[in-house]
Design a protein around this motif. Structure first.
Motif, PDB file in Angstrom:
ATOM      1  N   PHE A  69       0.838  -1.205   0.000  1.00 52.93           N
ATOM      2  CA  PHE A  69       0.000   0.000   0.000  1.00 52.93           C
ATOM      3  C   PHE A  69       0.868   1.249   0.000  1.00 52.93           C
ATOM      4  CE2 PHE A  69      -2.064   3.444   2.263  1.00 52.93           C
ATOM      5  CZ  PHE A  69      -3.281   3.548   1.607  1.00 52.93           C
ATOM      6  N   TYR A  70       1.914   1.264   0.847  1.00 48.67           N
ATOM      7  CA  TYR A  70       2.765   2.452   0.935  1.00 48.67           C
ATOM      8  C   TYR A  70       3.489   2.710  -0.382  1.00 48.67           C
ATOM      9  CZ  TYR A  70       6.328   5.724   2.433  1.00 48.67           C
ATOM     10  OH  TYR A  70       7.132   6.827   2.528  1.00 48.67           O
ATOM     11  N   VAL A  71       4.047   1.661  -0.977  1.00 44.12           N
ATOM     12  CA  VAL A  71       4.762   1.827  -2.247  1.00 44.12           C
ATOM     13  C   VAL A  71       3.828   2.389  -3.314  1.00 44.12           C
ATOM     14  CG1 VAL A  71       5.893   0.572  -4.125  1.00 44.12           C
ATOM     15  CG2 VAL A  71       6.481   0.049  -1.752  1.00 44.12           C
ATOM     16  N   LYS A  72       2.600   1.887  -3.326  1.00 44.92           N
ATOM     17  CA  LYS A  72       1.633   2.303  -4.332  1.00 44.92           C
ATOM     18  C   LYS A  72       1.196   3.761  -4.148  1.00 44.92           C
ATOM     19  CE  LYS A  72      -2.967   1.003  -6.075  1.00 44.92           C
ATOM     20  NZ  LYS A  72      -4.105   0.057  -5.878  1.00 44.92           N
ATOM     21  N   HIS A  73       1.100   4.203  -2.873  1.00 47.79           N
ATOM     22  CA  HIS A  73       0.490   5.511  -2.604  1.00 47.79           C
ATOM     23  C   HIS A  73       1.429   6.477  -1.882  1.00 47.79           C
ATOM     24  CE1 HIS A  73      -3.435   4.021  -3.834  1.00 47.79           C
ATOM     25  NE2 HIS A  73      -3.317   3.008  -2.996  1.00 47.79           N
ATOM     26  N   LYS A  74       2.730   6.242  -1.893  1.00 43.21           N
ATOM     27  CA  LYS A  74       3.618   7.032  -1.024  1.00 43.21           C
ATOM     28  C   LYS A  74       3.594   8.522  -1.361  1.00 43.21           C
ATOM     29  CE  LYS A  74       8.009   6.107  -3.424  1.00 43.21           C
ATOM     30  NZ  LYS A  74       9.397   5.610  -3.213  1.00 43.21           N
ATOM     31  N   GLU A  75       3.408   8.890  -2.625  1.00 43.45           N
ATOM     32  CA  GLU A  75       3.355  10.318  -2.973  1.00 43.45           C
ATOM     33  C   GLU A  75       2.102  10.966  -2.384  1.00 43.45           C
ATOM     34  OE1 GLU A  75       5.739  12.076  -4.258  1.00 43.45           O
ATOM     35  OE2 GLU A  75       6.962  10.250  -4.344  1.00 43.45           O
ATOM     36  N   LYS A  76       0.981  10.255  -2.452  1.00 42.03           N
ATOM     37  CA  LYS A  76      -0.246  10.778  -1.865  1.00 42.03           C
ATOM     38  C   LYS A  76      -0.116  10.862  -0.343  1.00 42.03           C
ATOM     39  CE  LYS A  76      -3.182   8.888  -5.532  1.00 42.03           C
ATOM     40  NZ  LYS A  76      -4.210   7.873  -5.859  1.00 42.03           N
ATOM     41  N   ILE A  77       0.496   9.831   0.248  1.00 43.92           N
ATOM     42  CA  ILE A  77       0.684   9.821   1.702  1.00 43.92           C
ATOM     43  C   ILE A  77       1.571  10.992   2.122  1.00 43.92           C
ATOM     44  CG2 ILE A  77       1.706   8.535   3.618  1.00 43.92           C
ATOM     45  CD1 ILE A  77       0.835   5.961   2.132  1.00 43.92           C
ATOM     46  N   LYS A  78       2.624  11.241   1.345  1.00 43.39           N
ATOM     47  CA  LYS A  78       3.513  12.362   1.637  1.00 43.39           C
ATOM     48  C   LYS A  78       2.750  13.679   1.571  1.00 43.39           C
ATOM     49  CE  LYS A  78       7.899  14.454   0.231  1.00 43.39           C
ATOM     50  NZ  LYS A  78       9.033  14.406  -0.735  1.00 43.39           N
ATOM     51  N   SER A  79       1.884  13.821   0.592  1.00 43.06           N
ATOM     52  CA  SER A  79       1.079  15.042   0.456  1.00 43.06           C
ATOM     53  C   SER A  79       0.158  15.225   1.657  1.00 43.06           C
ATOM     54  CB  SER A  79       0.258  14.974  -0.832  1.00 43.06           C
ATOM     55  OG  SER A  79      -0.641  16.054  -0.920  1.00 43.06           O
ATOM     56  N   ILE A  80      -0.456  14.121   2.105  1.00 48.79           N
ATOM     57  CA  ILE A  80      -1.337  14.172   3.277  1.00 48.79           C
ATOM     58  C   ILE A  80      -0.543  14.580   4.516  1.00 48.79           C
ATOM     59  CG2 ILE A  80      -2.764  12.792   4.828  1.00 48.79           C
ATOM     60  CD1 ILE A  80      -3.539  11.109   2.351  1.00 48.79           C
ATOM     61  N   GLU A  81       0.663  13.985   4.692  1.00 50.27           N
ATOM     62  CA  GLU A  81       1.493  14.305   5.850  1.00 50.27           C
ATOM     63  C   GLU A  81       1.885  15.781   5.866  1.00 50.27           C
ATOM     64  OE1 GLU A  81       4.702  11.571   5.419  1.00 50.27           O
ATOM     65  OE2 GLU A  81       3.736  10.008   6.646  1.00 50.27           O
ATOM     66  N   GLU A  82       2.241  16.321   4.693  1.00 54.95           N
ATOM     67  CA  GLU A  82       2.621  17.732   4.621  1.00 54.95           C
ATOM     68  C   GLU A  82       1.439  18.627   4.974  1.00 54.95           C
ATOM     69  OE1 GLU A  82       5.610  19.253   4.092  1.00 54.95           O
ATOM     70  OE2 GLU A  82       6.325  17.195   4.397  1.00 54.95           O
ATOM     71  N   ASN A  83       0.268  18.285   4.473  1.00 51.32           N
ATOM     72  CA  ASN A  83      -0.920  19.075   4.788  1.00 51.32           C
ATOM     73  C   ASN A  83      -1.258  18.973   6.276  1.00 51.32           C
ATOM     74  OD1 ASN A  83      -3.193  20.705   4.196  1.00 51.32           O
ATOM     75  ND2 ASN A  83      -4.497  18.898   4.167  1.00 51.32           N
ATOM     76  N   TYR A  84      -1.058  17.793   6.848  1.00 51.56           N
ATOM     77  CA  TYR A  84      -1.317  17.593   8.272  1.00 51.56           C
ATOM     78  C   TYR A  84      -0.408  18.496   9.107  1.00 51.56           C
ATOM     79  CZ  TYR A  84      -1.539  15.286  12.821  1.00 51.56           C
ATOM     80  OH  TYR A  84      -1.678  15.036  14.154  1.00 51.56           O
ATOM     81  N   LYS A  85       0.893  18.534   8.754  1.00 52.08           N
ATOM     82  CA  LYS A  85       1.836  19.387   9.482  1.00 52.08           C
ATOM     83  C   LYS A  85       1.447  20.857   9.360  1.00 52.08           C
ATOM     84  CE  LYS A  85       5.730  16.220   8.839  1.00 52.08           C
ATOM     85  NZ  LYS A  85       7.013  16.004   8.113  1.00 52.08           N
ATOM     86  N   THR A  86       1.005  21.246   8.170  1.00 49.26           N
ATOM     87  CA  THR A  86       0.569  22.632   7.960  1.00 49.26           C
ATOM     88  C   THR A  86      -0.606  22.981   8.864  1.00 49.26           C
ATOM     89  OG1 THR A  86       1.314  22.620   5.653  1.00 49.26           O
ATOM     90  CG2 THR A  86      -0.343  24.268   6.261  1.00 49.26           C
ATOM     91  N   GLN A  87      -1.581  22.073   8.948  1.00 48.35           N
ATOM     92  CA  GLN A  87      -2.755  22.317   9.781  1.00 48.35           C
ATOM     93  C   GLN A  87      -2.393  22.359  11.263  1.00 48.35           C
ATOM     94  OE1 GLN A  87      -5.648  23.280   8.424  1.00 48.35           O
ATOM     95  NE2 GLN A  87      -4.535  23.067   6.481  1.00 48.35           N
ATOM     96  N   CYS A  88      -1.401  21.557  11.668  1.00 48.66           N
ATOM     97  CA  CYS A  88      -0.931  21.592  13.063  1.00 48.66           C
ATOM     98  C   CYS A  88      -0.361  22.967  13.391  1.00 48.66           C
ATOM     99  CB  CYS A  88       0.123  20.517  13.303  1.00 48.66           C
ATOM    100  SG  CYS A  88      -0.530  18.838  13.402  1.00 48.66           S
ATOM    101  N   VAL A  89       0.439  23.514  12.470  1.00 46.79           N
ATOM    102  CA  VAL A  89       1.034  24.835  12.674  1.00 46.79           C
ATOM    103  C   VAL A  89      -0.050  25.909  12.733  1.00 46.79           C
ATOM    104  CG1 VAL A  89       2.513  26.591  11.626  1.00 46.79           C
ATOM    105  CG2 VAL A  89       3.245  24.207  11.662  1.00 46.79           C
ATOM    106  N   ILE A  90      -1.049  25.816  11.865  1.00 49.84           N
ATOM    107  CA  ILE A  90      -2.156  26.779  11.884  1.00 49.84           C
ATOM    108  C   ILE A  90      -2.869  26.732  13.228  1.00 49.84           C
ATOM    109  CG2 ILE A  90      -4.429  27.283  10.889  1.00 49.84           C
ATOM    110  CD1 ILE A  90      -3.271  26.382   8.168  1.00 49.84           C
TER     111      ILE A  90
END
Length: 358
Positions: free
Chosen positions: A206-227
């Protein structure tokens, strides 16, 4: 990311069976690969006074060459672990009148010098009757250690576990002791055999297949934490006479500083190592259903002279609870609650703190 993509990811995640490591006695006490402790457990499980002699027979049958038939009547030595020899300690030694079994247990360690050769010399010197000696070098498959003495033969943990699995409660002198064998089987399979080969399970696929999407989600999550942090900081700025640190959280600062300090100019906190009220988020990041949040007065090194004087206030102010930061509305409510707690703490203790510092 589009909502239909998120729904598809969620659906695929729900179908994955994640591998869970077992809760075992050794894991609970933090001794996952402790050779001494594991040797003591093996000594109990292989001792013919506790279990059927067929278990130990199964181990020595892995030895290359003829092995004697073991009989409980021939078992003579009760001391089995950390046997002191002239040149060191062999981990396990079982003595029968017609055979000795010496086992060196190597989990994550390698042979120390000519260790096995010294053990052979010492045991053959002690072996006055000249009975056969079976030398076993026990290790997990991932351990690439090789015994220096060719008399020691390698038996891997997966072989030992297969022997243990062939046993039942009826192979124990006291049936209730089977729990120890069941526990060591689960422990070895979970922690000592997991490294033996690559296991590309469903979650890795699953991770290999979707790692770019997962990375995008993680970055957005960090952004929302900072907000969320910055929303809290802006609310705290309404406190009159106080400084706030950090004044503006970023992904970089929030990556290492999951706290906010509130302090006055005279609180010796110029380097942020003095006296301050502190909001501390104990979880990996702020956004979550149950975010552990601590509010307290903190007295650090730059104000250590006041530690004893402020100790009662430190103890009285410390309050930890789980708060809901899982949705936009929940975050706003939790921020309001935190700010109220800080204001209540200020009203109750700030004058007292200033009086002590004066």
């Amino acid at each position: 990311m589009a909502s239909d993509e998120l729904k598809q990811l969620e659906k695929e995640l729900s179908r994955i069976k994640f591998k869970e490591l077992p809760n075992t006695f050794l894991n609970i006490i933090g001794r996952n690969s402790d050779e001494v402790v594991i040797s003591k457990i093996l000594a109990f499980l292989l001792n013919p006074r506790n279990t059927s002699v067929k278990i130990l027979q199964g181990v020595i049958d892995q030895y290359h060459g003829e092995t004697p038939e073991l009989e409980i009547e021939n078992y003579e030595d009760e001391k089995t672990t950390e046997i002191v020899l002239d040149n060191g300690r062999i981990d396990l030694l079982f003595k029968f009148t017609n055979c000795w079994i010496a086992i060196e247990n190597k989990i994550n360690s390698l042979e120390n010098g000519d260790q096995t050769e010294r053990y052979v010399r010492d045991l053959e010197k002690e072996n006055k009757e000249g009975v056969p000696i079976v030398y076993i070098y026990l290790k997990p498959r991932y351990n690439k250690s090789v015994p220096k003495s060719d008399k020691f033969k390698v038996v891997t943990y997966d072989i030992l576990i297969n022997i243990f699995k062939s046993c039942s409660i009826y192979d124990f002198k006291y049936k209730e002791n089977y729990v120890f064998m069941d526990d060591i089987i689960r422990h070895v399979e979970g922690y000592l055999m997991a490294n033996e080969e690559l296991e590309l399970g469903e979650e890795i696929d699953f991770y290999v297949k979707h790692k770019e999407k997962i990375k995008s989600i993680e970055e957005n999550y960090k952004t929302q934490c900072v907000i969320a942090i910055n929303k809290l900081v802006r609310k705290l700025k309404s406190l009159q006479g106080f400084n706030i640190y950090p004044t503006n959280a970023t992904k970089n600062t929030y990556g290492t500083n999951k706290f906010i300090q509130i302090y006055k100019d005279n609180w010796l906190n110029n380097r942020h190592k003095g006296i301050h009220y502190e909001i501390l988020f104990g979880d990996s990041a702020i956004i979550g259903k149950k975010t552990k949040t601590t509010i307290k007065l903190d007295v650090e090194n730059d104000a250590s002279n006041y530690e004893d004087s402020l100790n009662n206030i430190v103890n009285n102010t410390k309050d930890t609870e789980e708060m809901d930061f899982s949705t936009g509305d929940a975050i706003i409510n939790s921020i309001e609650e935190i700010v109220k707690k800080i204001k209540d703490t200020d009203e109750k203790y700030t004058k007292e703190i200033d009086k002590i510092l004066m």
